[in-house]
Design an enzyme around this catalytic site. Structure first.
Site, PDB file in Angstrom:
ATOM      1  CG  ASP A  31      -1.988  -1.102   1.276  1.00 52.44           C
ATOM      2  OD1 ASP A  31      -1.786  -2.102   0.549  1.00 52.44           O
ATOM      3  OD2 ASP A  31      -3.022  -0.871   1.907  1.00 52.44           O
ATOM      4  CG  ASP A  44      -5.694   3.755  12.015  1.00 50.44           C
ATOM      5  OD1 ASP A  44      -5.693   3.679  13.450  1.00 50.44           O
ATOM      6  OD2 ASP A  44      -5.046   2.560  11.758  1.00 50.44           O
ATOM      7  CB  SER A  54      -6.464  -5.921   7.618  1.00 54.98           C
ATOM      8  OG  SER A  54      -6.053  -4.787   7.889  1.00 54.98           O
TER       9      SER A  54
END
Length: 405
Positions: free
Chosen positions: A16, A125, A179
């Protein structure tokens, strides 16, 4: 944000953020500074340097923040016995304000006018990073690629990486279906089978802890020494904050302690199922309440418990750098002046059992609490008047014939 010239990216070196790095260079035609934090996640962070260099990055920050993380963020949080929604020990939440702080520090050092992160537009987040950044540098620009681009699947990310020759390691072993986020306080797991709230989590998912069933048949005893609410030694051996947490993770993990499977309420509005491993934190919470039980005044302890849910929500929702969290922290820290002493614990098959506590600052008086003769230390006859006074309003109402709800 056409005027962005330099941006500091929170960079892990994974798929990412590597794609984000290249995307920032191409989309904003700007210089990128990378920042990689070692928060005790248990993975090598140095390879991020090589990956960043391969993408033309000239200013690369790789910082060991383990001690600062535990000393200035984890320990202050545990002084408040902080738990979100009754269970979650906030392992991911408490790491974000430190990352935000360091992003802003690096932006100031390098003259960058923006920061960037890899948090998605669905999660907490993004809020935590950005609230912290704005609190510390009000005019900073924030670039959140997941809210701008169309690379919204792993396949699209991989295609972008291949098209732009982004160095991404391909492992022969199967990629984890979850994740995951890790630091010295915990590992979190989301996604995969966990998206069905009725499906039990898989045993091979866990990384730090053995199952309670497989934990040793003999208990492990440990003694934790406290000074002003913080653990400073284990079994009489002085340790730094990060060393304390690492050792408690090791011992707790061996004894099957710290697994959690919950559905929590995200700040953005959705419910999310997550599994967490927090062996050291689970031990710390139990032990801290034990040492407070003999060193804190009753009303101070009860007030702390009333304030704790608010304090927990502030951390979970990203308000670590807010004035209200700072105010609460000062109150909490003031309560910890006499929270000194030793707690003895028995760890056994997933359980943390308090078996002893002692302190030179203890408010426990055996002469008063004893079931034996107390030599006049406490006059039991005084209790009668105490009870009648506390019953006065109820006696008056009953005398007026009022019925109770």
């Amino acid at each position: 944000m056409a005027d962005v010239k330099k941006v500091v990216l929170a960079y892990s070196g994974g798929l990412d953020t590597s794609v984000i790095l290249k995307w920032l260079q191409d989309t904003y035609n700007c210089e990128v500074v990378t920042f990689t934090a070692d928060l005790g996640q248990g993975e090598e962070v140095e390879p991020a340097r090589t990956k960043a260099q391969a993408l033309g990055v000239k200013e690369i920050y790789i910082d060991d923040l383990r001690e600062e993380f535990v000393r200035d963020f984890v320990f202050p949080m545990f002084r408040a016995n902080t738990v979100y929604e009754g269970e979650y020990l906030l392992g991911t939440s408490i790491a974000r304000p430190l990352i935000a702080k360091r992003l802003i520090e690096i932006a100031n050092e390098t003259g960058a006018d923006a920061i960037s992160h890899g948090a998605t537009g669905k999660g907490n987040d993004q809020v935590r990073f950005e609230l912290g950044a704005y609190a510390l540098k009000p005019g900073v620009k924030v670039i959140a690629p997941w809210r701008e681009w169309d690379l919204l699947s792993r396949e699209k990310l991989m295609d972008y990486a291949e098209k732009h020759a982004i160095p991404i390691e391909r492992h022969g072993k199967k990629k984890s279906p979850y994740s995951m986020d890790a630091n010295l306080l915990h590992i979190s797991y989301e996604g995969g089978v966990l998206e069905d709230t009725w499906t039990e989590h898989e045993e091979d998912m866990w990384k730090w802890t053995v199952s309670p069933e497989a934990a040793p048949d003999a208990p492990t005893y440990i003694e934790l020494t406290y000074r002003k609410g913080d653990i400073v030694a284990i079994d009489g051996k002085d340790m730094s904050p990060a060393q304390v947490l690492a050792e408690l993770n090791r011992i707790g993990g061996q004894n099957g302690i710290g697994r959690l499977d919950i559905v929590e309420n995200r700040y953005v509005g959705m419910k999310s199922r997550g599994c967490y491993e927090t062996p050291g934190g689970t031990i710390m919470l139990k032990a801290h309440r034990a040492i407070e039980s003999i060193t804190l005044d009753r009303e101070v302890a009860h007030l702390k418990d009333e304030l704790m849910p608010k304090y927990a929500s502030l951390i979970y929702n990203g308000y670590w750098w807010s004035p209200e969290r700072s105010m609460l922290q000062q109150m909490i820290d003031a309560s910890q002046v006499n929270v000194n002493g030793v707690v003895r614990l028995k760890l056994y098959k997933g359980n943390v059992i308090v078996v002893g506590r002692k302190s030179d600052d203890s408010l426990f008086d055996a002469n008063i609490a004893t079931f034996e003769e107390d030599g006049g230390a406490y006059n039991q006859a005084d209790a009668g008047g105490f009870i009648k006074l506390n019953a006065l309003r109820m006696r008056i109402a009953a005398g007026k014939g009022r019925t109770q709800f």
